[in-house]
Scaffold this motif. Structure first.
Motif, PDB file in Angstrom:
ATOM      1  N   GLU A  24      -5.751  -5.828   1.389  1.00  0.00           N
ATOM      2  CA  GLU A  24      -6.484  -5.323   0.237  1.00  0.00           C
ATOM      3  C   GLU A  24      -5.656  -5.575  -1.017  1.00  0.00           C
ATOM      4  OE1 GLU A  24      -5.173  -0.675  -0.103  1.00  0.00           O
ATOM      5  OE2 GLU A  24      -6.751  -1.138   1.342  1.00  0.00           O
ATOM      6  N   GLU A  25      -6.296  -5.510  -2.171  1.00  0.00           N
ATOM      7  CA  GLU A  25      -5.580  -5.749  -3.421  1.00  0.00           C
ATOM      8  C   GLU A  25      -4.514  -4.685  -3.652  1.00  0.00           C
ATOM      9  OE1 GLU A  25      -5.725  -8.262  -5.518  1.00  0.00           O
ATOM     10  OE2 GLU A  25      -7.279  -9.294  -4.376  1.00  0.00           O
ATOM     11  N   GLY A  26      -3.346  -5.124  -4.153  1.00  0.00           N
ATOM     12  CA  GLY A  26      -2.254  -4.205  -4.430  1.00  0.00           C
ATOM     13  C   GLY A  26      -1.848  -4.236  -5.888  1.00  0.00           C
ATOM     14  N   PRO A  27      -0.704  -3.638  -6.225  1.00  0.00           N
ATOM     15  CA  PRO A  27      -0.223  -3.634  -7.614  1.00  0.00           C
ATOM     16  C   PRO A  27      -0.056  -5.065  -8.142  1.00  0.00           C
ATOM     17  CG  PRO A  27       1.066  -2.131  -6.257  1.00  0.00           C
ATOM     18  CD  PRO A  27       0.212  -2.925  -5.322  1.00  0.00           C
ATOM     19  N   PRO A  32      -0.801 -11.709  -8.609  1.00  0.00           N
ATOM     20  CA  PRO A  32      -1.622 -11.374  -7.443  1.00  0.00           C
ATOM     21  C   PRO A  32      -0.775 -10.855  -6.291  1.00  0.00           C
ATOM     22  CG  PRO A  32      -2.286 -13.489  -8.379  1.00  0.00           C
ATOM     23  CD  PRO A  32      -1.033 -13.094  -9.080  1.00  0.00           C
ATOM     24  N   TYR A  33      -1.211  -9.726  -5.708  1.00  0.00           N
ATOM     25  CA  TYR A  33      -0.432  -9.091  -4.648  1.00  0.00           C
ATOM     26  C   TYR A  33      -1.388  -8.400  -3.686  1.00  0.00           C
ATOM     27  CZ  TYR A  33       3.710  -6.850  -2.627  1.00  0.00           C
ATOM     28  OH  TYR A  33       4.717  -6.461  -1.783  1.00  0.00           O
ATOM     29  N   ARG A  34      -1.159  -8.575  -2.389  1.00  0.00           N
ATOM     30  CA  ARG A  34      -2.024  -7.983  -1.370  1.00  0.00           C
ATOM     31  C   ARG A  34      -1.207  -7.044  -0.483  1.00  0.00           C
ATOM     32  NH1 ARG A  34      -5.578 -12.511  -1.102  1.00  0.00           N
ATOM     33  NH2 ARG A  34      -6.018 -12.963  -3.299  1.00  0.00           N
ATOM     34  N   LEU A  35      -1.808  -5.924  -0.142  1.00  0.00           N
ATOM     35  CA  LEU A  35      -1.201  -4.973   0.777  1.00  0.00           C
ATOM     36  C   LEU A  35      -1.719  -5.244   2.182  1.00  0.00           C
ATOM     37  CD1 LEU A  35      -1.540  -1.686  -1.306  1.00  0.00           C
ATOM     38  CD2 LEU A  35       0.437  -3.223  -1.161  1.00  0.00           C
ATOM     39  N   ALA A  36      -0.798  -5.355   3.129  1.00  0.00           N
ATOM     40  CA  ALA A  36      -1.169  -5.564   4.531  1.00  0.00           C
ATOM     41  C   ALA A  36      -1.240  -4.214   5.226  1.00  0.00           C
ATOM     42  CB  ALA A  36      -0.138  -6.453   5.215  1.00  0.00           C
ATOM     43  N   ARG A  37      -2.350  -3.971   5.906  1.00  0.00           N
ATOM     44  CA  ARG A  37      -2.546  -2.696   6.607  1.00  0.00           C
ATOM     45  C   ARG A  37      -2.824  -2.937   8.083  1.00  0.00           C
ATOM     46  NH1 ARG A  37      -2.860   1.745   3.518  1.00  0.00           N
ATOM     47  NH2 ARG A  37      -3.080   1.476   1.269  1.00  0.00           N
ATOM     48  N   LEU A  38      -2.423  -1.973   8.881  1.00  0.00           N
ATOM     49  CA  LEU A  38      -2.674  -1.996  10.317  1.00  0.00           C
ATOM     50  C   LEU A  38      -3.143  -0.608  10.716  1.00  0.00           C
ATOM     51  CD1 LEU A  38      -2.363  -3.859  12.856  1.00  0.00           C
ATOM     52  CD2 LEU A  38      -0.157  -2.741  13.219  1.00  0.00           C
ATOM     53  N   ASP A  39      -4.330  -0.528  11.296  1.00  0.00           N
ATOM     54  CA  ASP A  39      -4.911   0.776  11.651  1.00  0.00           C
ATOM     55  C   ASP A  39      -4.927   1.723  10.458  1.00  0.00           C
ATOM     56  OD1 ASP A  39      -5.222  -0.137  14.261  1.00  0.00           O
ATOM     57  OD2 ASP A  39      -3.281   0.649  14.892  1.00  0.00           O
ATOM     58  N   GLY A  40      -5.193   1.175   9.272  1.00  0.00           N
ATOM     59  CA  GLY A  40      -5.324   1.978   8.064  1.00  0.00           C
ATOM     60  C   GLY A  40      -4.039   2.273   7.329  1.00  0.00           C
ATOM     61  N   PRO A  86      14.609  -3.348 -13.420  1.00  0.00           N
ATOM     62  CA  PRO A  86      13.562  -2.526 -12.784  1.00  0.00           C
ATOM     63  C   PRO A  86      12.254  -2.518 -13.596  1.00  0.00           C
ATOM     64  CG  PRO A  86      15.637  -1.315 -12.947  1.00  0.00           C
ATOM     65  CD  PRO A  86      15.763  -2.508 -13.810  1.00  0.00           C
ATOM     66  N   LEU A  87      11.145  -2.429 -12.881  1.00  0.00           N
ATOM     67  CA  LEU A  87       9.835  -2.365 -13.512  1.00  0.00           C
ATOM     68  C   LEU A  87       8.889  -1.564 -12.643  1.00  0.00           C
ATOM     69  CD1 LEU A  87       8.065  -4.571 -11.729  1.00  0.00           C
ATOM     70  CD2 LEU A  87       9.234  -6.194 -13.186  1.00  0.00           C
ATOM     71  N   ASP A  88       7.809  -1.071 -13.263  1.00  0.00           N
ATOM     72  CA  ASP A  88       6.825  -0.269 -12.550  1.00  0.00           C
ATOM     73  C   ASP A  88       5.856  -1.161 -11.779  1.00  0.00           C
ATOM     74  OD1 ASP A  88       7.760   2.238 -13.363  1.00  0.00           O
ATOM     75  OD2 ASP A  88       6.669   2.109 -15.257  1.00  0.00           O
ATOM     76  N   ALA A  89       5.558  -0.782 -10.541  1.00  0.00           N
ATOM     77  CA  ALA A  89       4.524  -1.431  -9.748  1.00  0.00           C
ATOM     78  C   ALA A  89       3.290  -0.538  -9.804  1.00  0.00           C
ATOM     79  CB  ALA A  89       4.996  -1.632  -8.314  1.00  0.00           C
ATOM     80  N   ASP A  90       2.644  -0.532 -10.963  1.00  0.00           N
ATOM     81  CA  ASP A  90       1.536   0.376 -11.220  1.00  0.00           C
ATOM     82  C   ASP A  90       1.986   1.809 -10.893  1.00  0.00           C
ATOM     83  OD1 ASP A  90       0.187  -1.898 -11.930  1.00  0.00           O
ATOM     84  OD2 ASP A  90      -1.002  -2.023 -10.111  1.00  0.00           O
ATOM     85  N   ALA A  91       1.135   2.565 -10.212  1.00  0.00           N
ATOM     86  CA  ALA A  91       1.490   3.949  -9.880  1.00  0.00           C
ATOM     87  C   ALA A  91       2.186   4.063  -8.531  1.00  0.00           C
ATOM     88  CB  ALA A  91       0.233   4.817  -9.870  1.00  0.00           C
ATOM     89  N   ALA A  92       2.371   2.919  -7.834  1.00  0.00           N
ATOM     90  CA  ALA A  92       2.938   2.972  -6.485  1.00  0.00           C
ATOM     91  C   ALA A  92       4.418   3.327  -6.493  1.00  0.00           C
ATOM     92  CB  ALA A  92       2.735   1.634  -5.781  1.00  0.00           C
ATOM     93  N   ARG A 112       6.723   6.418  -5.634  1.00  0.00           N
ATOM     94  CA  ARG A 112       5.862   7.392  -6.289  1.00  0.00           C
ATOM     95  C   ARG A 112       4.669   7.615  -5.358  1.00  0.00           C
ATOM     96  NH1 ARG A 112       6.489   4.380 -12.116  1.00  0.00           N
ATOM     97  NH2 ARG A 112       8.534   5.250 -12.667  1.00  0.00           N
ATOM     98  N   ARG A 113       3.602   6.871  -5.566  1.00  0.00           N
ATOM     99  CA  ARG A 113       2.439   7.024  -4.681  1.00  0.00           C
ATOM    100  C   ARG A 113       2.707   6.414  -3.303  1.00  0.00           C
ATOM    101  NH1 ARG A 113      -3.017   5.040  -7.222  1.00  0.00           N
ATOM    102  NH2 ARG A 113      -2.543   6.883  -8.513  1.00  0.00           N
ATOM    103  N   HIS A 114       3.418   5.282  -3.283  1.00  0.00           N
ATOM    104  CA  HIS A 114       3.680   4.607  -2.010  1.00  0.00           C
ATOM    105  C   HIS A 114       5.102   4.890  -1.545  1.00  0.00           C
ATOM    106  CE1 HIS A 114       3.963   1.794   1.189  1.00  0.00           C
ATOM    107  NE2 HIS A 114       4.788   0.993   0.549  1.00  0.00           N
ATOM    108  N   THR A 115       5.250   5.513  -0.382  1.00  0.00           N
ATOM    109  CA  THR A 115       6.561   5.939   0.090  1.00  0.00           C
ATOM    110  C   THR A 115       7.175   5.011   1.131  1.00  0.00           C
ATOM    111  OG1 THR A 115       5.503   7.359   1.743  1.00  0.00           O
ATOM    112  CG2 THR A 115       6.067   8.363  -0.384  1.00  0.00           C
ATOM    113  N   GLY A 116       6.472   3.937   1.516  1.00  0.00           N
ATOM    114  CA  GLY A 116       7.063   2.996   2.469  1.00  0.00           C
ATOM    115  C   GLY A 116       6.102   2.641   3.586  1.00  0.00           C
TER     116      GLY A 116
END
Length: 238
Positions: A24-27, A32-40, A86-92, A112-116
């Motif tokens: 899915e689309e990420g920060p 352009p950056y995509r987040l890879a998910r497995l079982d949500g 350092p820079l912000d990756a949106d709110a993540a 922040r929003r994304h912890t790992g």
């Protein structure tokens, strides 16, 4: 875990076919950056390099910090280099891309929003990172000073611990190994069957770098994706 590539769509197809990842689309802080998910749950991120950048393609581990700006200053003070941020990756979260005194690249991540990584211990998830360098004890001291890791050395391997839990290892490598690929972090991904995963990677256009073999940490093999990014597939002992 993050990977920057030249052809984002074909790389997505490779990892979707190998690990079953959904994207899915990420920060978009770096394009352009995509987040890879497995079982949500999130397991990795893959981004596109700028068209004019012809940099090596490698998986990059992100090491957690409470303050990316302060950690970046420590990196510089301890002999490393800060290449981006350092820079912000949106709110993540807030991030930086650095290299240690040996030249191996890693990321800093202030969550922040994304912890790992949100999925663990199942096929398709990252399970370990190790670093190949000429002098593991010296390089381990850098990571101890910057991140506060507890370092326990045995032979030519230094293991990094957080609150008594092992999180990564720094391993001594010979000159020939380092001449081939340089000092670098390697990510290990869990699979159900190492031999089948290697064959599948080749079917998808990747290549085997090191044949499947048995170790105390499980059966493993090293492969490379379509753009040459190397990683290890492992079946951990049960």
């Amino acid at each position: 875990m993050s990977l920057m590539v030249h052809r984002l769509d074909t790389t997505e197809d490779f990892y979707r076919g190998l690990f079953g990842w959904v994207f899915e689309e990420g920060p978009r802080a770096l394009g352009p950056y995509r987040l890879a998910r497995l079982d949500g749950g999130q397991v990795a991120g893959i981004g596109a390099m700028a068209p004019d950048r012809r940099l090596p393609v490698d998986w990059t581990p992100y090491l957690a910090t409470d303050d990316a700006d302060a950690a970046s200053e420590l990196v510089r003070c301890c002999g490393g280099t800060v290449g981006v941020g350092p820079l912000d990756a949106d709110a993540a979260g807030r991030k930086a891309i650095c290299s240690d005194p040996a030249g191996a690249v890693f990321g800093l991540w202030q969550p922040r929003r994304h912890t790992g990584v949100e999925r663990h211990g199942r096929p398709g998830t990252p399970v370990w990172n190790d670093l190949l360098v000429a002098e593991p004890t010296m390089v381990a001291k850098f990571y101890e000073l910057v991140f506060g890791y507890d370092v326990r050395a045995e032979g030519d391997v230094a293991t990094l611990y957080v609150q008594g839990r092992p999180v990564a290892s720094i391993c001594g490598a010979d000159e020939e190994t380092l001449r081939e690929a340089g000092p670098r972090w390697t990510t290990h991904f869990e699979v159900a069957d190492v031999d089948a995963a290697v064959a599948r990677a080749e079917e998808l256009g990747g290549r085997r770098v090191r044949e499947p073999h048995d170790t105390p940490a499980g059966r493993m093999a090293e492969v490379a994706d379509l753009e040459g990014a190397r990683f290890t597939v492992v079946r951990s002992p049960r």
